[in-house]
Motif scaffolding. Structure first.
Motif, PDB file in Angstrom:
ATOM      1  N   LEU A  62       0.840  -1.203   0.000  1.00 38.83           N
ATOM      2  CA  LEU A  62       0.000   0.000   0.000  1.00 38.83           C
ATOM      3  C   LEU A  62       0.871   1.247   0.000  1.00 38.83           C
ATOM      4  O   LEU A  62       0.610   2.202  -0.748  1.00 38.83           O
ATOM      5  CB  LEU A  62      -0.930   0.003   1.210  1.00 38.83           C
ATOM      6  N   GLU A  63       1.915   1.259   0.835  1.00 37.44           N
ATOM      7  CA  GLU A  63       2.822   2.407   0.862  1.00 37.44           C
ATOM      8  C   GLU A  63       3.538   2.563  -0.476  1.00 37.44           C
ATOM      9  O   GLU A  63       3.747   3.677  -0.968  1.00 37.44           O
ATOM     10  CB  GLU A  63       3.836   2.242   1.990  1.00 37.44           C
ATOM     11  N   ALA A  64       3.906   1.433  -1.097  1.00 39.05           N
ATOM     12  CA  ALA A  64       4.538   1.491  -2.416  1.00 39.05           C
ATOM     13  C   ALA A  64       3.579   2.090  -3.439  1.00 39.05           C
ATOM     14  O   ALA A  64       3.980   2.916  -4.277  1.00 39.05           O
ATOM     15  CB  ALA A  64       4.979   0.098  -2.851  1.00 39.05           C
ATOM     16  N   SER A  65       2.313   1.706  -3.373  1.00 36.14           N
ATOM     17  CA  SER A  65       1.318   2.237  -4.305  1.00 36.14           C
ATOM     18  C   SER A  65       1.216   3.756  -4.197  1.00 36.14           C
ATOM     19  O   SER A  65       1.132   4.462  -5.210  1.00 36.14           O
ATOM     20  CB  SER A  65      -0.052   1.600  -4.018  1.00 36.14           C
ATOM     21  N   HIS A  67       3.549   5.839  -3.371  1.00 38.53           N
ATOM     22  CA  HIS A  67       4.726   6.465  -3.961  1.00 38.53           C
ATOM     23  C   HIS A  67       4.757   6.322  -5.484  1.00 38.53           C
ATOM     24  O   HIS A  67       5.195   7.238  -6.193  1.00 38.53           O
ATOM     25  CB  HIS A  67       5.993   5.885  -3.324  1.00 38.53           C
ATOM     26  N   TYR A  68       4.291   5.189  -5.997  1.00 34.55           N
ATOM     27  CA  TYR A  68       4.167   5.070  -7.456  1.00 34.55           C
ATOM     28  C   TYR A  68       3.154   6.079  -7.991  1.00 34.55           C
ATOM     29  O   TYR A  68       3.323   6.635  -9.086  1.00 34.55           O
ATOM     30  CB  TYR A  68       3.734   3.657  -7.841  1.00 34.55           C
ATOM     31  N   ASN A  69       2.100   6.316  -7.225  1.00 32.26           N
ATOM     32  CA  ASN A  69       1.120   7.331  -7.608  1.00 32.26           C
ATOM     33  C   ASN A  69       1.777   8.697  -7.723  1.00 32.26           C
ATOM     34  O   ASN A  69       1.549   9.441  -8.679  1.00 32.26           O
ATOM     35  CB  ASN A  69      -0.012   7.368  -6.579  1.00 32.26           C
ATOM     36  N   MET A  70       2.619   9.027  -6.761  1.00 28.37           N
ATOM     37  CA  MET A  70       3.324  10.304  -6.829  1.00 28.37           C
ATOM     38  C   MET A  70       4.273  10.347  -8.033  1.00 28.37           C
ATOM     39  O   MET A  70       4.463  11.394  -8.645  1.00 28.37           O
ATOM     40  CB  MET A  70       4.108  10.534  -5.538  1.00 28.37           C
ATOM     41  N   ALA A  71       4.842   9.205  -8.389  1.00 27.23           N
ATOM     42  CA  ALA A  71       5.751   9.156  -9.534  1.00 27.23           C
ATOM     43  C   ALA A  71       5.033   9.479 -10.830  1.00 27.23           C
ATOM     44  O   ALA A  71       5.610  10.130 -11.720  1.00 27.23           O
ATOM     45  CB  ALA A  71       6.419   7.780  -9.630  1.00 27.23           C
ATOM     46  N   ARG A  72       3.779   9.038 -10.975  1.00 25.14           N
ATOM     47  CA  ARG A  72       3.061   9.307 -12.239  1.00 25.14           C
ATOM     48  C   ARG A  72       2.377  10.677 -12.222  1.00 25.14           C
ATOM     49  O   ARG A  72       1.841  11.118 -13.230  1.00 25.14           O
ATOM     50  CB  ARG A  72       2.081   8.192 -12.554  1.00 25.14           C
ATOM     51  N   ALA A  84       5.022   3.773 -13.900  1.00 23.85           N
ATOM     52  CA  ALA A  84       4.696   4.076 -12.507  1.00 23.85           C
ATOM     53  C   ALA A  84       3.209   3.860 -12.234  1.00 23.85           C
ATOM     54  O   ALA A  84       2.834   3.327 -11.179  1.00 23.85           O
ATOM     55  CB  ALA A  84       5.101   5.507 -12.179  1.00 23.85           C
ATOM     56  N   LEU A  85       2.352   4.267 -13.169  1.00 21.78           N
ATOM     57  CA  LEU A  85       0.910   4.050 -13.009  1.00 21.78           C
ATOM     58  C   LEU A  85       0.598   2.567 -12.925  1.00 21.78           C
ATOM     59  O   LEU A  85      -0.189   2.126 -12.066  1.00 21.78           O
ATOM     60  CB  LEU A  85       0.154   4.681 -14.172  1.00 21.78           C
ATOM     61  N   GLU A  86       1.212   1.778 -13.797  1.00 15.45           N
ATOM     62  CA  GLU A  86       0.954   0.340 -13.794  1.00 15.45           C
ATOM     63  C   GLU A  86       1.445  -0.306 -12.500  1.00 15.45           C
ATOM     64  O   GLU A  86       0.776  -1.183 -11.935  1.00 15.45           O
ATOM     65  CB  GLU A  86       1.623  -0.295 -15.009  1.00 15.45           C
ATOM     66  N   ARG A  87       2.603   0.124 -12.004  1.00 19.52           N
ATOM     67  CA  ARG A  87       3.102  -0.415 -10.741  1.00 19.52           C
ATOM     68  C   ARG A  87       2.227   0.024  -9.573  1.00 19.52           C
ATOM     69  O   ARG A  87       2.031  -0.725  -8.606  1.00 19.52           O
ATOM     70  CB  ARG A  87       4.538   0.040 -10.518  1.00 19.52           C
ATOM     71  N   CYS A  88       1.706   1.239  -9.638  1.00 17.34           N
ATOM     72  CA  CYS A  88       0.797   1.729  -8.599  1.00 17.34           C
ATOM     73  C   CYS A  88      -0.433   0.842  -8.506  1.00 17.34           C
ATOM     74  O   CYS A  88      -0.823   0.396  -7.412  1.00 17.34           O
ATOM     75  CB  CYS A  88       0.394   3.173  -8.918  1.00 17.34           C
TER      76      CYS A  88
END
Length: 365
Positions: A62-65, A67-72, A84-88
């Motif tokens: 969940l925490e990773a999601s 941060h991936y959200n912030m990346a995209r 990043a969106l796909e990883r989120c």
């Protein structure tokens, strides 16, 4: 490519909404030196992705999601942000599968595109009242979907999705975009009591929600925050002051250019007559120093929407310094509109009052 100073400024509201404290995200922002869409060391997408990858490796999906959200953020403009969106989405999927398997996935295929949703409480045997939650032009469904277990506990069927053109929603963001809400209701009508539908629609999706409520009497209430009404679309004196990130995102979503996008969306404005014609309860959170939505839009809601409930914060768009208050108040507003929930409303009211009295710049009107 976005302006780095603007990116760092505007992402704060979104980090706050996902529980990231400054001592956590400041070091990440300090490492960001540019926003090359191709990525690379020191880029916005690379530094946020690096932080996300570390959390994923630590078994914190969940925490990773987050941060991936912030990346995209703020929108996909190339392969690195798409990844990043796909990883989120994958990280959120891993979290809900392990922690909350009651959260489901729903794809609604429409003639104009696909609406992808996270859901809870959809049941053909026992249809619950429906709460649909959407964010604005820069926030994806994974940013809000962690609220679904709480909606389940309150007895709602919940659907969290995105605006047209945002995240995994492939519908076009155009004049017909408000039709997404009735289409979603049609799609879940066999598994939810869509005759009792409530829309918790933040920022630009709140504009779509009000338009949908004018046309679909299954919608029984709208709760929003920082939504554009009329002046944002028509005030040519205000529009040049809108942050470039917002203008660029609107241009991206509409397939226009920053120079032409405001001409394209001018006719999307709600009129005073339309606002007065709303026959459902409306609640709205206003940021008094909003740099995106002009103050006249909140004034129009107050003057023309009968019985509207308002919460105002002395803050910028999204009221990042008051997120906890906003979260409680919007949920409380949904429960008020839905009726019942006496014990839950009493508890939420007490919790909100504690936060309010500790933040004397907030007021309820």
């Amino acid at each position: 490519m976005s302006d780095i100073a603007e990116l760092k400024n505007f992402v704060v509201a979104h980090t706050s909404s996902q529980g990231l404290p400054p001592e956590h995200y400041d070091p990440i922002l300090d490492r960001v030196a540019h926003d090359d869409p191709g990525g690379g060391p020191g880029s916005w997408v690379a530094e946020w992705t690096r932080a996300a990858d570390l959390l994923a490796a630590q078994g914190k999906p969940l925490e990773a999601s987050v941060h991936y959200n912030m990346a995209r953020f703020p929108f996909v403009d190339g392969a690195p942000r798409q990844a990043a969106l796909e990883r989120c989405t994958a990280a959120f999927d891993a979290w809900r599968t392990a922690a909350f398997p009651s959260i489901g996935r729903l794809d609604v295929e429409l003639p104009g595109g696909r609406v992808r949703c996270w859901t809870v409480g959809l049941d053909t045997a026992q249809k619950r009242p429906l709460l649909v939650m959407t964010g604005g032009i820069v926030s994806i469904k994974e940013q809000w979907a962690a609220v679904l277990p709480q909606l389940d506990a309150f007895g709602f069927a919940g659907v969290v999705t995105e605006m047209p053109g945002v995240g995994e929603n492939t519908l076009p963001y155009d004049a017909d975009a408000p039709a997404m809400f009735p289409a979603l209701l049609d799609a879940v009508a066999a598994r939810a009591d869509v005759s009792r539908t409530y829309l918790l629609a933040l920022s630009f999706s709140g504009h779509l929600a009000l338009k949908a409520a004018l046309r679909d009497d299954r919608i029984k209430g709208v709760v929003g925050a920082g939504l554009p009404v009329r002046d944002f679309f028509t005030d040519t004196g205000w529009q040049p002051r809108v942050p470039r990130i917002t203008t660029d995102t609107l241009a991206h979503l509409t397939g226009s250019t920053p120079e032409k996008v405001y001409d394209l969306i001018r006719d999307w404005a709600l009129t005073p007559a339309e606002l007065a014609a709303l026959r459902v309860p409306v609640a709205h959170v206003t940021s008094l120093r909003d740099e995106i939505i002009p103050p006249g839009d909140a004034r129009l809601l107050r003057e023309h929407v009968r019985g509207i409930r308002l919460l105002a914060h002395d803050d910028v768009h999204g009221s990042p310094s008051h997120f906890a208050q906003t979260r409680l108040w919007t949920l409380l507003s949904v429960l008020r509109i839905a009726g019942g929930y006496r014990a839950e409303r009493t508890a939420l009211t007490r919790e909100f009052a504690k936060l309010r009295y500790g933040a004397d710049r907030a007021r309820v009107a």
